[in-house]
Motif scaffolding. Structure first.
Motif, PDB file in Angstrom:
ATOM      1  N   SER A 188       0.810  -1.211   0.000  1.00 20.24           N
ATOM      2  CA  SER A 188       0.000   0.000   0.000  1.00 20.24           C
ATOM      3  C   SER A 188       0.845   1.263   0.000  1.00 20.24           C
ATOM      4  O   SER A 188       0.470   2.269  -0.607  1.00 20.24           O
ATOM      5  N   ASP A 189       1.985   1.236   0.698  1.00 18.93           N
ATOM      6  CA  ASP A 189       2.816   2.439   0.734  1.00 18.93           C
ATOM      7  C   ASP A 189       3.331   2.798  -0.654  1.00 18.93           C
ATOM      8  O   ASP A 189       3.312   3.965  -1.062  1.00 18.93           O
ATOM      9  N   VAL A 190       3.753   1.799  -1.416  1.00 15.96           N
ATOM     10  CA  VAL A 190       4.239   2.038  -2.780  1.00 15.96           C
ATOM     11  C   VAL A 190       3.094   2.492  -3.681  1.00 15.96           C
ATOM     12  O   VAL A 190       3.249   3.432  -4.477  1.00 15.96           O
ATOM     13  N   THR A 191       1.928   1.851  -3.561  1.00 15.50           N
ATOM     14  CA  THR A 191       0.780   2.228  -4.378  1.00 15.50           C
ATOM     15  C   THR A 191       0.361   3.660  -4.092  1.00 15.50           C
ATOM     16  O   THR A 191       0.045   4.431  -5.008  1.00 15.50           O
ATOM     17  N   LEU A 192       0.339   4.044  -2.806  1.00 15.06           N
ATOM     18  CA  LEU A 192       0.011   5.424  -2.448  1.00 15.06           C
ATOM     19  C   LEU A 192       1.018   6.394  -3.035  1.00 15.06           C
ATOM     20  O   LEU A 192       0.654   7.452  -3.562  1.00 15.06           O
ATOM     21  N   ALA A 193       2.295   6.052  -2.913  1.00 14.05           N
ATOM     22  CA  ALA A 193       3.339   6.940  -3.426  1.00 14.05           C
ATOM     23  C   ALA A 193       3.227   7.135  -4.936  1.00 14.05           C
ATOM     24  O   ALA A 193       3.568   8.193  -5.461  1.00 14.05           O
ATOM     25  N   ARG A 194       2.732   6.131  -5.635  1.00 12.59           N
ATOM     26  CA  ARG A 194       2.558   6.242  -7.085  1.00 12.59           C
ATOM     27  C   ARG A 194       1.288   7.005  -7.446  1.00 12.59           C
ATOM     28  O   ARG A 194       1.231   7.645  -8.497  1.00 12.59           O
ATOM     29  N   SER A 195       0.272   6.933  -6.585  1.00 10.58           N
ATOM     30  CA  SER A 195      -1.039   7.489  -6.926  1.00 10.58           C
ATOM     31  C   SER A 195      -1.206   8.940  -6.506  1.00 10.58           C
ATOM     32  O   SER A 195      -1.831   9.730  -7.231  1.00 10.58           O
ATOM     33  N   LEU A 196      -0.695   9.306  -5.344  1.00 12.12           N
ATOM     34  CA  LEU A 196      -1.000  10.622  -4.780  1.00 12.12           C
ATOM     35  C   LEU A 196      -0.510  11.799  -5.627  1.00 12.12           C
ATOM     36  O   LEU A 196      -1.256  12.765  -5.822  1.00 12.12           O
ATOM     37  N   PRO A 197       0.730  11.781  -6.136  1.00  7.76           N
ATOM     38  CA  PRO A 197       1.204  12.974  -6.865  1.00  7.76           C
ATOM     39  C   PRO A 197       0.338  13.331  -8.072  1.00  7.76           C
ATOM     40  O   PRO A 197       0.002  14.506  -8.276  1.00  7.76           O
ATOM     41  N   SER A 198      -0.061  12.338  -8.853  1.00  8.06           N
ATOM     42  CA  SER A 198      -0.847  12.638 -10.056  1.00  8.06           C
ATOM     43  C   SER A 198      -2.234  13.147  -9.682  1.00  8.06           C
ATOM     44  O   SER A 198      -2.764  14.061 -10.330  1.00  8.06           O
ATOM     45  N   ILE A 199      -2.837  12.577  -8.641  1.00 10.34           N
ATOM     46  CA  ILE A 199      -4.160  13.044  -8.211  1.00 10.34           C
ATOM     47  C   ILE A 199      -4.073  14.473  -7.697  1.00 10.34           C
ATOM     48  O   ILE A 199      -4.928  15.316  -8.014  1.00 10.34           O
ATOM     49  N   CYS A 200      -3.048  14.770  -6.908  1.00 12.80           N
ATOM     50  CA  CYS A 200      -2.898  16.122  -6.366  1.00 12.80           C
ATOM     51  C   CYS A 200      -2.663  17.143  -7.469  1.00 12.80           C
ATOM     52  O   CYS A 200      -3.211  18.251  -7.429  1.00 12.80           O
ATOM     53  N   ARG A 201      -1.871  16.784  -8.464  1.00 14.46           N
ATOM     54  CA  ARG A 201      -1.640  17.700  -9.588  1.00 14.46           C
ATOM     55  C   ARG A 201      -2.927  17.939 -10.358  1.00 14.46           C
ATOM     56  O   ARG A 201      -3.209  19.062 -10.811  1.00 14.46           O
ATOM     57  N   GLU A 202      -3.719  16.891 -10.515  1.00 17.02           N
ATOM     58  CA  GLU A 202      -4.975  17.011 -11.250  1.00 17.02           C
ATOM     59  C   GLU A 202      -5.949  17.957 -10.540  1.00 17.02           C
ATOM     60  O   GLU A 202      -6.650  18.749 -11.190  1.00 17.02           O
ATOM     61  N   LEU A 203      -5.996  17.886  -9.209  1.00 10.73           N
ATOM     62  CA  LEU A 203      -6.937  18.708  -8.444  1.00 10.73           C
ATOM     63  C   LEU A 203      -6.464  20.147  -8.284  1.00 10.73           C
ATOM     64  O   LEU A 203      -7.274  21.056  -8.098  1.00 10.73           O
ATOM     65  N   GLY A 204      -5.155  20.374  -8.320  1.00 10.94           N
ATOM     66  CA  GLY A 204      -4.639  21.734  -8.201  1.00 10.94           C
ATOM     67  C   GLY A 204      -4.150  22.059  -6.798  1.00 10.94           C
ATOM     68  O   GLY A 204      -4.482  21.376  -5.823  1.00 10.94           O
ATOM     69  N   ASP A 205      -3.365  23.121  -6.697  1.00  7.21           N
ATOM     70  CA  ASP A 205      -2.706  23.469  -5.438  1.00  7.21           C
ATOM     71  C   ASP A 205      -3.672  23.891  -4.342  1.00  7.21           C
ATOM     72  O   ASP A 205      -3.369  23.753  -3.155  1.00  7.21           O
ATOM     73  N   ASP A 206      -4.825  24.443  -4.711  1.00  5.52           N
ATOM     74  CA  ASP A 206      -5.738  24.962  -3.696  1.00  5.52           C
ATOM     75  C   ASP A 206      -6.787  23.956  -3.255  1.00  5.52           C
ATOM     76  O   ASP A 206      -7.730  24.305  -2.543  1.00  5.52           O
ATOM     77  N   ALA A 207      -6.646  22.690  -3.643  1.00  2.00           N
ATOM     78  CA  ALA A 207      -7.606  21.672  -3.232  1.00  2.00           C
ATOM     79  C   ALA A 207      -7.521  21.427  -1.727  1.00  2.00           C
ATOM     80  O   ALA A 207      -6.458  21.556  -1.115  1.00  2.00           O
ATOM     81  N   PHE A 208      -8.651  21.077  -1.132  1.00  2.00           N
ATOM     82  CA  PHE A 208      -8.695  20.674   0.271  1.00  2.00           C
ATOM     83  C   PHE A 208      -8.377  19.189   0.335  1.00  2.00           C
ATOM     84  O   PHE A 208      -9.051  18.373  -0.285  1.00  2.00           O
ATOM     85  N   LYS A 209      -7.353  18.828   1.089  1.00  2.00           N
ATOM     86  CA  LYS A 209      -6.894  17.445   1.127  1.00  2.00           C
ATOM     87  C   LYS A 209      -6.863  16.949   2.571  1.00  2.00           C
ATOM     88  O   LYS A 209      -6.310  17.614   3.448  1.00  2.00           O
ATOM     89  N   PHE A 210      -7.450  15.778   2.790  1.00  2.00           N
ATOM     90  CA  PHE A 210      -7.426  15.186   4.126  1.00  2.00           C
ATOM     91  C   PHE A 210      -7.148  13.694   4.023  1.00  2.00           C
ATOM     92  O   PHE A 210      -7.386  13.055   2.989  1.00  2.00           O
ATOM     93  N   ALA A 211      -6.646  13.125   5.128  1.00  2.00           N
ATOM     94  CA  ALA A 211      -6.412  11.685   5.221  1.00  2.00           C
ATOM     95  C   ALA A 211      -6.818  11.213   6.608  1.00  2.00           C
ATOM     96  O   ALA A 211      -6.445  11.815   7.612  1.00  2.00           O
ATOM     97  N   VAL A 212      -7.616  10.142   6.647  1.00  2.00           N
ATOM     98  CA  VAL A 212      -7.981   9.483   7.897  1.00  2.00           C
ATOM     99  C   VAL A 212      -7.474   8.051   7.806  1.00  2.00           C
ATOM    100  O   VAL A 212      -7.905   7.291   6.923  1.00  2.00           O
ATOM    101  N   VAL A 213      -6.556   7.677   8.684  1.00  2.00           N
ATOM    102  CA  VAL A 213      -5.858   6.404   8.546  1.00  2.00           C
ATOM    103  C   VAL A 213      -5.866   5.667   9.879  1.00  2.00           C
ATOM    104  O   VAL A 213      -5.603   6.242  10.925  1.00  2.00           O
ATOM    105  N   LYS A 214      -6.170   4.379   9.835  1.00  2.00           N
ATOM    106  CA  LYS A 214      -6.308   3.559  11.036  1.00  2.00           C
ATOM    107  C   LYS A 214      -5.168   2.551  11.134  1.00  2.00           C
ATOM    108  O   LYS A 214      -4.807   1.933  10.145  1.00  2.00           O
ATOM    109  N   SER A 215      -4.610   2.382  12.320  1.00  2.00           N
ATOM    110  CA  SER A 215      -3.678   1.318  12.632  1.00  2.00           C
ATOM    111  C   SER A 215      -2.530   1.265  11.627  1.00  2.00           C
ATOM    112  O   SER A 215      -1.812   2.242  11.427  1.00  2.00           O
ATOM    113  N   TYR A 216      -2.348   0.138  10.935  1.00  2.00           N
ATOM    114  CA  TYR A 216      -1.237   0.005   9.993  1.00  2.00           C
ATOM    115  C   TYR A 216      -1.415   0.891   8.765  1.00  2.00           C
ATOM    116  O   TYR A 216      -0.451   1.185   8.054  1.00  2.00           O
TER     117      TYR A 216
END
Length: 259
Positions: free
Chosen positions: A87-115
């Motif tokens: 999951s860590d590798v998949t996240l690292a591959r996925s997040l940059p492109s999604i963030c670029r697509e949404l733009g710098d002023d997007a509201f971004k949050f993460a809720v993460v449990k345990s591992y």
């Protein structure tokens, strides 16, 4: 001006909390209104039976409907923690492109449990400095009883005095670590302890007494206790995140307040 929104939700490695009930959520209202990307580590039944996924989808859909957002303004990324490079590798591959697509002023949050907390923090370590900077800041990170084996925690935490705490990347503007101390495993708090933007909270047995979670699609009512496997439900019904105005809110009530 409306902001686009990115929501990341990560389950823990052990999904025993879902297997405890076998009660599904009604995810159908969100399957068409929200673009959800499922990381490959998510099991089929977890897509319908996981509190964190349901609450994230419900919260973002409420923001969509009340703030005038469209599908194109939203991205949801749902995954789960895994031992090893998954999951860590998949996240690292996925997040940059999604963030670029949404733009710098997007509201971004993460809720993460345990591992899931370990894998999200590890993903930010995997990314190069340029990639992390290109994603822009994340407005909110909530660690729900974040935990992992010692060898995994060593990569994303440090010992401060007698306690080991998560080290938080500077990309996160506000961080809440909500933990319990009633049963093993006990989640890690975050930061050195003196940062204004990092707030740690322990849920006690007293404030959890008599609490229930009742949002399953069949009307099932789940009696809650303070333990690691109930923490997704606990943070959904107990005000445990301190806002800047001094009031506490549930994890999911806090998100629209900060949006």
């Amino acid at each position: 001006m409306r902001k686009r929104i990115l929501g990341v939700a990560m389950l823990g490695m052990n999904s025993s909390s879902q297997r405890d009930t076998d009660h599904a959520f009604n995810m159908s209202p969100y399957e068409n209104s929200l673009p959800i990307t499922w990381l490959p580590q998510v099991r089929k039944y977890e897509k319908q039976t996981s509190t964190c996924f349901y609450e994230a989808a419900r919260t973002v859909d409420e923001i969509r409907s009340t703030r005038g957002l469209s599908r194109e303004d939203i991205r949801l990324l749902f995954g789960r923690g895994t031992i090893g490079d998954g999951s860590d590798v998949t996240l690292a591959r996925s997040l940059p492109s999604i963030c670029r697509e949404l733009g710098d002023d997007a509201f971004k949050f993460a809720v993460v449990k345990s591992y899931g907390a370990v894998d999200l923090l590890r993903a930010f370590q995997i990314l190069s400095g340029e990639e992390r900077d290109a994603m822009g800041p994340f407005d909110l990170l909530i660690l729900v009883d974040g935990y992992g084996p010692f060898w995994a925690l060593k990569r994303v935490s440090k010992r401060y005095g007698y306690s080991r705490r998560f080290t938080i990347p500077p990309q996160f503007k506000t961080v809440h670590a909500v933990v319990q101390r009633s049963g093993w495993p006990k989640g890690l708090t975050a930061g050195r302890g003196d940062e204004d933007n990092i707030r740690n909270r322990v849920i006690s047995k007293e404030e959890a007494e008599g609490r229930v979670y009742d949002r399953y699609c069949d009307g099932h009512i789940r009696q809650l206790e303070v333990c690691h496997k109930h923490m997704e439900e606990m943070v959904s019904v107990i005000p445990c995140c301190l806002d800047d105005d001094g009031t506490e809110h549930t994890v999911w009530d806090l998100i629209p307040r900060l949006y």
